[in-house]
Design a protein around this motif. Structure first.
Motif, mmCIF file in Angstrom:
data_model
loop_
_atom_site.group_PDB
_atom_site.id
_atom_site.type_symbol
_atom_site.label_atom_id
_atom_site.label_comp_id
_atom_site.label_asym_id
_atom_site.label_seq_id
_atom_site.Cartn_x
_atom_site.Cartn_y
_atom_site.Cartn_z
ATOM 1 N N MET A 1 0.890 -1.163 -0.060
ATOM 2 C CA MET A 1 -0.085 0.094 0.072
ATOM 3 C C MET A 1 0.839 1.183 -0.056
ATOM 4 O O MET A 1 1.819 1.385 0.908
ATOM 5 N N TYR A 2 0.518 2.282 -0.819
ATOM 6 C CA TYR A 2 1.225 3.554 -0.882
ATOM 7 C C TYR A 2 0.186 4.508 -0.635
ATOM 8 O O TYR A 2 -0.882 4.599 -1.069
ATOM 9 N N VAL A 3 0.835 5.543 0.222
ATOM 10 C CA VAL A 3 -0.075 6.776 0.518
ATOM 11 C C VAL A 3 0.748 8.043 -0.037
ATOM 12 O O VAL A 3 1.782 8.272 0.286
ATOM 13 N N GLY A 4 0.037 8.889 -0.812
ATOM 14 C CA GLY A 4 0.796 10.035 -1.327
ATOM 15 C C GLY A 4 -0.103 11.209 -1.009
ATOM 16 O O GLY A 4 -1.304 11.316 -0.872
ATOM 17 N N THR A 5 0.611 12.422 -0.562
ATOM 18 C CA THR A 5 0.146 13.600 -0.065
ATOM 19 C C THR A 5 0.712 14.578 -1.067
ATOM 20 O O THR A 5 1.778 14.765 -1.352
ATOM 21 N N LEU A 6 0.091 15.771 -1.195
ATOM 22 C CA LEU A 6 0.384 16.935 -1.979
ATOM 23 C C LEU A 6 -0.028 18.110 -1.040
ATOM 24 O O LEU A 6 -1.150 18.182 -0.557
ATOM 25 N N SER A 7 0.720 19.066 -0.856
ATOM 26 C CA SER A 7 0.318 20.352 -0.238
ATOM 27 C C SER A 7 0.618 21.527 -1.148
ATOM 28 O O SER A 7 1.758 21.914 -1.116
ATOM 29 N N PHE A 8 -0.185 22.102 -1.479
ATOM 30 C CA PHE A 8 0.045 23.285 -2.702
ATOM 31 C C PHE A 8 -0.161 24.506 -1.766
ATOM 32 O O PHE A 8 -1.235 25.067 -0.887
ATOM 33 N N ASP A 9 0.872 25.550 -1.768
ATOM 34 C CA ASP A 9 0.798 26.862 -1.384
ATOM 35 C C ASP A 9 0.426 27.834 -2.429
ATOM 36 O O ASP A 9 1.396 27.843 -3.309
ATOM 37 N N LEU A 10 -0.567 28.507 -2.199
ATOM 38 C CA LEU A 10 -1.186 29.120 -3.466
ATOM 39 C C LEU A 10 -1.220 30.701 -3.020
ATOM 40 O O LEU A 10 -1.556 31.087 -1.864
ATOM 41 N N LEU A 11 -0.956 31.478 -4.010
ATOM 42 C CA LEU A 11 -1.154 33.021 -4.013
ATOM 43 C C LEU A 11 -2.322 33.309 -4.823
ATOM 44 O O LEU A 11 -2.166 33.138 -5.847
ATOM 45 N N LEU A 12 -3.277 33.920 -4.160
ATOM 46 C CA LEU A 12 -4.724 34.079 -5.044
ATOM 47 C C LEU A 12 -4.455 35.600 -5.411
ATOM 48 O O LEU A 12 -3.691 36.456 -5.112
ATOM 49 N N GLY A 13 -5.093 35.988 -6.633
ATOM 50 C CA GLY A 13 -5.162 37.126 -7.465
ATOM 51 C C GLY A 13 -5.703 38.178 -6.604
ATOM 52 O O GLY A 13 -5.514 38.312 -5.413
ATOM 53 N N ASP A 14 -6.611 39.174 -7.036
ATOM 54 C CA ASP A 14 -7.123 40.204 -6.597
ATOM 55 C C ASP A 14 -8.285 39.696 -5.740
ATOM 56 O O ASP A 14 -9.490 39.939 -6.099
ATOM 57 N N VAL A 15 -8.036 39.330 -4.403
ATOM 58 C CA VAL A 15 -9.075 38.897 -3.564
ATOM 59 C C VAL A 15 -9.044 39.921 -2.146
ATOM 60 O O VAL A 15 -8.155 39.970 -1.719
ATOM 61 N N ARG A 16 -10.093 40.024 -1.933
ATOM 62 C CA ARG A 16 -10.379 41.250 -0.975
ATOM 63 C C ARG A 16 -11.263 40.745 0.353
ATOM 64 O O ARG A 16 -11.429 41.433 1.320
ATOM 65 N N SER A 17 -11.879 39.518 -0.005
ATOM 66 C CA SER A 17 -12.535 38.842 1.493
ATOM 67 C C SER A 17 -12.395 37.347 1.366
ATOM 68 O O SER A 17 -11.957 36.813 0.483
ATOM 69 N N LEU A 18 -12.913 36.953 2.623
ATOM 70 C CA LEU A 18 -12.780 35.433 2.720
ATOM 71 C C LEU A 18 -14.001 34.664 1.906
ATOM 72 O O LEU A 18 -13.480 33.605 1.280
ATOM 73 N N LYS A 19 -14.910 35.626 1.402
ATOM 74 C CA LYS A 19 -15.974 34.955 0.883
ATOM 75 C C LYS A 19 -15.346 34.760 -1.070
ATOM 76 O O LYS A 19 -15.585 33.736 -1.508
ATOM 77 N N GLU A 20 -14.653 35.915 -1.259
ATOM 78 C CA GLU A 20 -13.851 35.769 -2.449
ATOM 79 C C GLU A 20 -13.088 34.678 -2.834
ATOM 80 O O GLU A 20 -12.940 33.994 -3.725
ATOM 81 N N LYS A 21 -12.197 34.594 -1.875
ATOM 82 C CA LYS A 21 -11.189 33.442 -1.379
ATOM 83 C C LYS A 21 -11.947 32.024 -1.530
ATOM 84 O O LYS A 21 -11.331 31.180 -2.438
ATOM 85 N N ARG A 22 -13.025 31.827 -0.777
ATOM 86 C CA ARG A 22 -13.680 30.349 -1.004
ATOM 87 C C ARG A 22 -14.374 30.153 -2.476
ATOM 88 O O ARG A 22 -14.273 29.173 -2.790
ATOM 89 N N SER A 23 -14.553 31.491 -3.117
ATOM 90 C CA SER A 23 -15.434 31.261 -4.383
ATOM 91 C C SER A 23 -13.790 30.819 -5.381
ATOM 92 O O SER A 23 -14.496 30.342 -6.468
ATOM 93 N N LEU A 24 -12.634 31.075 -5.056
ATOM 94 C CA LEU A 24 -11.644 30.582 -5.931
ATOM 95 C C LEU A 24 -11.073 29.166 -5.431
ATOM 96 O O LEU A 24 -10.849 28.388 -6.306
ATOM 97 N N VAL A 25 -11.071 28.895 -4.256
ATOM 98 C CA VAL A 25 -10.736 27.731 -3.627
ATOM 99 C C VAL A 25 -11.386 26.587 -3.902
ATOM 100 O O VAL A 25 -11.090 25.378 -4.321
ATOM 101 N N ARG A 26 -12.839 26.574 -3.587
ATOM 102 C CA ARG A 26 -13.747 25.517 -3.527
ATOM 103 C C ARG A 26 -13.839 24.903 -5.006
ATOM 104 O O ARG A 26 -13.798 23.723 -4.955
ATOM 105 N N PRO A 27 -13.617 25.709 -6.266
ATOM 106 C CA PRO A 27 -13.789 24.944 -7.322
ATOM 107 C C PRO A 27 -12.683 24.170 -7.596
ATOM 108 O O PRO A 27 -12.698 22.996 -8.159
ATOM 109 N N ILE A 28 -11.532 24.426 -7.192
ATOM 110 C CA ILE A 28 -10.246 23.728 -7.093
ATOM 111 C C ILE A 28 -10.312 22.645 -6.497
ATOM 112 O O ILE A 28 -10.004 21.722 -7.253
ATOM 113 N N VAL A 29 -10.599 22.569 -5.268
ATOM 114 C CA VAL A 29 -11.000 21.339 -4.648
ATOM 115 C C VAL A 29 -11.664 20.381 -5.152
ATOM 116 O O VAL A 29 -11.678 19.263 -5.249
ATOM 117 N N ALA A 30 -13.110 20.800 -5.488
ATOM 118 C CA ALA A 30 -14.022 19.976 -6.202
ATOM 119 C C ALA A 30 -13.591 19.472 -7.382
ATOM 120 O O ALA A 30 -13.633 18.519 -7.553
#
Length: 97
Positions: A1-30
């Motif tokens: 059995m093999y387990v692999g993980t990735l951890s991405f450190d991302l810089l987001l564009g012109d984001v001014r609120s946590l709500k805007e951040k979620r609107s960018l991150v959630r589709p990537i995760v999905a």
């Protein structure tokens, strides 16, 4: 059995609120979950507007398959125009450890 993980450190564009951040991150995760059948979630720096950390995990019986899927995940995130990929940390574990 093999387990692999990735951890991405991302810089987001012109984001001014946590709500805007979620609107960018959630589709990537999905998309990671839907397209590659991996576990994915926002895992860190949740209180900063312009930074995000996304974690990905996969379990496989074949190391080659694991590497291939993680490579595809990395390419997909790197190709997203709305984020800048600052770094990726990859870890692979076996059941012998």
């Amino acid at each position: 059995m093999y387990v692999g993980t990735l951890s991405f450190d991302l810089l987001l564009g012109d984001v001014r609120s946590l709500k805007e951040k979620r609107s960018l991150v959630r589709p990537i995760v999905a998309e990671l979950h839907r397209k590659y059948a991996v576990s994915a979630a926002e895992t860190g720096v949740q209180d900063l507007h312009r930074r995000a950390e996304i974690g990905v995990a996969l379990v496989s019986g074949d190391a080659g398959h694991l590497t291939e899927v993680l490579d595809r995940c990395e390419r997909m995130v790197a190709a997203r125009p709305e984020v800048e990929l600052l770094s990726v940390r990859r870890r692979m574990h076996t059941d012998d450890e």
